[in-house]
Enzyme design. Sequence first.
Site, PDB file in Angstrom:
ATOM      1  N   TYR A   1      31.373  33.338  52.522  1.00 21.38           N
ATOM      2  CA  TYR A   1      31.870  34.284  51.515  1.00 21.38           C
ATOM      3  C   TYR A   1      33.206  33.814  50.949  1.00 21.38           C
ATOM      4  CZ  TYR A   1      33.401  38.690  49.405  1.00 21.38           C
ATOM      5  OH  TYR A   1      33.847  39.650  48.527  1.00 21.38           O
TER       6      TYR A   1
ATOM      7  N   LYS B   1      34.362  32.656  47.054  1.00 21.65           N
ATOM      8  CA  LYS B   1      35.441  33.305  46.311  1.00 21.65           C
ATOM      9  C   LYS B   1      36.578  32.328  45.993  1.00 21.65           C
ATOM     10  CE  LYS B   1      33.584  37.383  46.043  1.00 21.65           C
ATOM     11  NZ  LYS B   1      33.129  37.910  44.738  1.00 21.65           N
TER      12      LYS B   1
END
Length: 244
Positions: free
Chosen positions: A149, A153
């Site tokens: 994740y 990002k």
Amino acid sequence: MELGLAGRRALVTGAGKGIGRSTVQALCAAGVRVVAVSRTQADLDSLVGECPGVEPVCVDLADWEATERALSSVGPVDLLVNNAAVALLQPFLEITKEACDRSFDVNLRAVIQVSQIVARSMIARGVPGAIVNVSSQSSQRALTNHSVYSSTKGALDMLTKVMALELGPHKIRVNAVNPTVVMTPMGKAYWSDPHKAKVILDRIPLGRFAEVENVVDAILFLLSDRSGMTTGSALPVEGGFLAT
């Protein structure tokens, strides 16, 4: 502060729940016509019930061809919010190919594709525009189980800068917002354990998580001409987490 968004047309991905849904509601309240994109038809149906006039588009953004078909005829868009994302959290040594593929397809590749579709239309029409990518504080700080994740990002933050560089000459601004944990229904459910929450809260000088409106307000500001000299930025909405 009057943001002057009335009369414009926006596209919001991940519009069915959480930050995306609240962003659609706020844009509608500001007089913006909204195209709401979600992979869950029931969420879109209820959203249209709450905000008549919203144009729903049901598609899984991980599917490149389906996304191309679904968005090819949405018409002119002035504002774009790339909010759709998945958070598949796994310990580093247990990361699966499926988690990598799904995460990068939705959190990064879909942002590229949707932004291409919207930006090409803006350029062809010769109009200015604004794009906001919803990133995360985890793009800049390591968090346990967030390898994939956080990587998506971090890549999104750099994509934002390069998009700003290349689209700036066309009068298209591109910025990111980087929230901490946000108290959406999903956020409340996941972080309701006080021991789990304490790990993050102890690193936030303001001592609390973000409310949805904190993030939505930042998104609307970056979409508006009030931020007309701001592009390529990553705006923290995290109570000082990144300052510690």
